[in-house]
Design an enzyme around this catalytic site. Structure first.
Site, mmCIF file in Angstrom:
data_model
loop_
_atom_site.group_PDB
_atom_site.id
_atom_site.type_symbol
_atom_site.label_atom_id
_atom_site.label_comp_id
_atom_site.label_asym_id
_atom_site.label_seq_id
_atom_site.Cartn_x
_atom_site.Cartn_y
_atom_site.Cartn_z
ATOM 1 C CB SER A 18 10.264 -3.142 -4.420
ATOM 2 O OG SER A 18 10.063 -2.048 -3.562
ATOM 3 N N PRO A 19 8.475 -6.349 -5.183
ATOM 4 C CG PRO A 19 6.604 -7.723 -4.923
ATOM 5 C CD PRO A 19 7.199 -6.430 -4.451
ATOM 6 C CB THR A 34 -4.330 1.731 -7.067
ATOM 7 O OG1 THR A 34 -3.530 2.351 -8.069
ATOM 8 C CG2 THR A 34 -3.732 2.011 -5.698
ATOM 9 C CE LYS A 65 0.519 1.615 -5.704
ATOM 10 N NZ LYS A 65 0.537 2.324 -6.993
ATOM 11 C CE LYS A 124 6.207 -2.491 6.182
ATOM 12 N NZ LYS A 124 5.169 -1.911 5.318
ATOM 13 N N GLY A 160 9.575 -4.590 -8.862
ATOM 14 C CA GLY A 160 10.547 -3.567 -9.258
ATOM 15 C C GLY A 160 10.136 -2.134 -8.996
ATOM 16 C CG ASN A 180 14.287 -1.440 4.682
ATOM 17 O OD1 ASN A 180 14.458 -1.792 3.525
ATOM 18 N ND2 ASN A 180 13.175 -0.847 5.090
ATOM 19 C CE1 TYR A 213 5.221 2.431 3.399
ATOM 20 C CE2 TYR A 213 3.582 0.692 3.407
ATOM 21 C CZ TYR A 213 4.901 1.101 3.353
ATOM 22 O OH TYR A 213 5.899 0.153 3.243
ATOM 23 C CG HIS A 264 9.033 1.380 7.815
ATOM 24 N ND1 HIS A 264 7.853 2.035 7.578
ATOM 25 C CD2 HIS A 264 9.478 0.974 6.601
ATOM 26 C CE1 HIS A 264 7.593 2.008 6.277
ATOM 27 N NE2 HIS A 264 8.569 1.370 5.663
ATOM 28 C CB THR A 273 -0.975 0.034 1.210
ATOM 29 O OG1 THR A 273 -0.208 -0.005 2.426
ATOM 30 C CG2 THR A 273 -1.944 -1.122 1.185
ATOM 31 C CD1 TRP A 274 5.400 4.266 0.389
ATOM 32 C CD2 TRP A 274 6.690 3.048 -0.979
ATOM 33 N NE1 TRP A 274 6.497 5.026 0.051
ATOM 34 C CE2 TRP A 274 7.306 4.309 -0.792
ATOM 35 C CE3 TRP A 274 7.326 2.113 -1.799
ATOM 36 C CZ2 TRP A 274 8.526 4.655 -1.380
ATOM 37 C CZ3 TRP A 274 8.540 2.451 -2.395
ATOM 38 C CH2 TRP A 274 9.128 3.707 -2.179
ATOM 39 C CG ASP A 277 3.454 -4.345 3.812
ATOM 40 O OD1 ASP A 277 3.826 -4.861 4.880
ATOM 41 O OD2 ASP A 277 4.072 -3.421 3.245
HETATM 42 N N1 LIG Z 1 9.490 -2.034 4.345
HETATM 43 C C1 LIG Z 1 9.835 -1.118 3.463
HETATM 44 O O1 LIG Z 1 10.723 -0.275 3.700
HETATM 45 C C2 LIG Z 1 9.157 -1.107 2.135
HETATM 46 C C3 LIG Z 1 9.737 -0.401 1.068
HETATM 47 C C4 LIG Z 1 9.115 -0.443 -0.172
HETATM 48 C C5 LIG Z 1 7.929 -1.158 -0.324
HETATM 49 N N2 LIG Z 1 7.363 -1.810 0.750
HETATM 50 C C6 LIG Z 1 6.078 -2.556 0.628
HETATM 51 O O2 LIG Z 1 6.106 -3.360 -0.539
HETATM 52 C C7 LIG Z 1 5.039 -2.967 -1.413
HETATM 53 C C8 LIG Z 1 5.412 -3.170 -2.863
HETATM 54 O O3 LIG Z 1 6.566 -2.451 -3.218
HETATM 55 P P1 LIG Z 1 6.521 -1.196 -4.216
HETATM 56 O O4 LIG Z 1 5.238 -0.491 -4.057
HETATM 57 O O5 LIG Z 1 7.803 -0.484 -3.996
HETATM 58 O O6 LIG Z 1 6.659 -1.823 -5.655
HETATM 59 P P2 LIG Z 1 6.099 -3.032 -6.527
HETATM 60 O O7 LIG Z 1 4.952 -3.701 -5.892
HETATM 61 O O8 LIG Z 1 7.274 -3.822 -6.939
HETATM 62 O O9 LIG Z 1 5.643 -2.232 -7.820
HETATM 63 C C9 LIG Z 1 4.509 -1.403 -7.789
HETATM 64 C C10 LIG Z 1 4.384 -0.762 -9.165
HETATM 65 O O10 LIG Z 1 4.118 -1.748 -10.163
HETATM 66 C C11 LIG Z 1 2.906 -1.440 -10.850
HETATM 67 N N3 LIG Z 1 2.255 -2.715 -11.120
HETATM 68 C C12 LIG Z 1 1.533 -3.497 -10.287
HETATM 69 N N4 LIG Z 1 1.119 -4.610 -10.894
HETATM 70 C C13 LIG Z 1 1.573 -4.546 -12.159
HETATM 71 C C14 LIG Z 1 1.450 -5.382 -13.274
HETATM 72 N N5 LIG Z 1 0.779 -6.542 -13.212
HETATM 73 N N6 LIG Z 1 2.046 -5.016 -14.436
HETATM 74 C C15 LIG Z 1 2.740 -3.843 -14.523
HETATM 75 N N7 LIG Z 1 2.892 -2.995 -13.482
HETATM 76 C C16 LIG Z 1 2.303 -3.339 -12.319
HETATM 77 C C17 LIG Z 1 2.129 -0.549 -9.915
HETATM 78 O O11 LIG Z 1 1.296 0.324 -10.609
HETATM 79 P P3 LIG Z 1 -0.290 0.511 -10.334
HETATM 80 O O12 LIG Z 1 -0.500 0.723 -8.864
HETATM 81 O O13 LIG Z 1 -0.582 1.717 -11.146
HETATM 82 O O14 LIG Z 1 -0.933 -0.733 -10.848
HETATM 83 C C18 LIG Z 1 3.245 0.219 -9.252
HETATM 84 O O15 LIG Z 1 3.646 1.278 -10.118
HETATM 85 C C19 LIG Z 1 4.804 -1.499 -1.025
HETATM 86 O O16 LIG Z 1 3.581 -1.015 -1.528
HETATM 87 C C20 LIG Z 1 4.904 -1.593 0.480
HETATM 88 O O17 LIG Z 1 3.717 -2.145 1.016
HETATM 89 C C21 LIG Z 1 7.983 -1.810 1.956
#
Ligand SMILES: NC(=O)c1ccc[n+]([C@@H]2O[C@H](COP(=O)([O-])OP(=O)(O)OC[C@H]3O[C@@H](n4cnc5c(N)ncnc54)[C@H](OP(=O)(O)O)[C@@H]3O)[C@@H](O)[C@H]2O)c1
Length: 324
Positions: A215-216, A266, A264, A89, A218, A167, A60, A122, A31-32, A55
């Site tokens: 960020s699974p 939306t 993540k 967190k 990217g 982290n 956030y 966090h 949800t970040w 998450d």
């Molecule tokens: N603990 C920490 O410090 C930390 C740090 C970073 C992240 N996180 C957690 O991990 C989560 C995920 O990481 P993240 O948000 O960095 O990145 P992510 O999930 O790797 O990537 C999210 C991005 O991918 C796009 N996306 C989603 N599904 C897709 C698909 N099927 N095809 C193409 N693009 C797609 C999303 O766009 P749309 O939303 O426009 O679909 C968004 O721009 C966060 O939301 C947060 O909850 C934790």
């Protein structure tokens, strides 16, 4: 843990075991950077298509909106609280031991959920109380022993069913293990084919700490994501071969290492696609191809947690203990 050793629970969502005796869903909704006005709808759609882990984090700034949609399925009797797994967190400005339990209480209140399934530190960086941003004057000295002891109280109170870290490098985790009474159940860190955490993964496995991948796919929405993970040649080739979207290949790669994933989105169509991970398997030979991908951390902390004057971490190398 391999895909074939999944445990099934929470309405058939595959689960990984935690060292608490509990378990964590193999996929959760990130949800970040989910904008106000969109995040609630995303949570609603996600629950509808089968996500059971959300998450969240104080940082956030959207826990209240998330809660409105979380509460709906219980109120309508569709799900019970125990059918959901909610992570939150501790933010850097709440590291002071007296603030830790209050911060947890406030997340529980915002999320209206009675308890948190997993509460994480966090970042191993402390800010002055109520400090908002990353300004040089906001950093404060770290006292991880005191902060973790307060996290242990959160666990003992039952308000956090599991506690963990985020982290933390190998070195930082080792240091924590040298003084903790309650071991962290999870370390939530960046992980995708382009940053596979080759040092941290075997270490956490050897210590029975679950590896959760943020960020699974990217983090393409982040300004610091310079490389598009979904366009890596191995991902596009396997997407074609297995007839799955690139996002499913990237997520499935992580899940097959025994990592829970937190993509993540939306967008309803992407939420539905991203969770379709459990009806195929990447072959052993194809998994080996991932070993050759050049490695780069996307979220290095540069410009935020690193500051050469006031932060305890003067350089990116120090923040990650050289694991770059
Ligand atoms: N603990 C920490 O410090 C930390 C740090 C970073 C992240 N996180 C957690 O991990 C989560 C995920 O990481 P993240 O948000 O960095 O990145 P992510 O999930 O790797 O990537 C999210 C991005 O991918 C796009 N996306 C989603 N599904 C897709 C698909 N099927 N095809 C193409 N693009 C797609 C999303 O766009 P749309 O939303 O426009 O679909 C968004 O721009 C966060 O939301 C947060 O909850 C934790």
């Amino acid at each position: 843990m391999r895909a074939d050793s999944f445990e099934y629970g929470l309405k058939n969502m595959p689960m990984f075991k935690l060292n608490t005796g509990g378990s964590i869903p193999a996929i959760g909704l990130g949800t970040w950077q989910s904008e106000p006005g969109l995040v609630g709808q995303a949570v609603k759609e996600a629950i509808k298509v089968g996500y059971r882990h959300i998450d969240c984090a104080k940082a956030y700034n959207n826990e209240k909106e998330v809660s409105l949609q979380l509460a709906m399925p219980y109120k309508e009797g569709i799900l019970k609280r125990e059918d959901l797994f909610i992570t939150s967190k501790l933010w850097c400005s709440d590291h002071n031991p007296t603030d830790v339990i209050k911060a947890l209480d406030r997340s529980i209140e915002r999320l209206q959920c009675d308890y948190i399934d997993l509460y994480l530190i966090h970042w191993l960086v402390a800010f002055k109380k109520d400090a908002l941003g990353f300004a040089p004057e906001n950093f404060a000295p770290l006292d991880i022993k005191a902060t973790w002891a307060a996290m242990e109280q959160c666990y003992e109170s039952g308000k956090a069913r599991a506690i963990g870290i985020s982290n933390f490098s190998v070195e930082k985790t080792k240091d924590l293990l040298s003084h903790c009474k309650v071991r962290p159940a999870v370390n939530q860190v960046e992980c995708h084919p382009h940053w596979q955490q080759k040092k941290l993964v075997p270490y956490l496995t050897s210590e029975d700490i679950h590896f959760s991948a943020y960020s699974p796919i990217g983090s393409s929405n982040s300004s610091f994501a310079k490389i598009n993970v979904l366009q890596l040649p191995i991902i596009t080739t396997l997407a074609e071969k297995y007839q799955k979207t690139p996002s499913r290949i990237a997520l499935r790669w992580n899940v097959q290492q025994g990592h829970s994933v937190l993509p993540k989105s939306t967008h309803a169509d992407r939420l539905a696609t991203n969770i379709e991970l459990f009806d195929f398997e990447i072959s052993k030979e194809d998994l080996h191809e991932f070993d050759n991908i050049e490695q780069h951390r996307l979220l290095s902390g540069e410009g935020t947690f690193v500051n050469d004057t006031t932060s305890p971490h003067k350089t990116v190398e120090q923040l990650w203990d050289g694991d770059l």
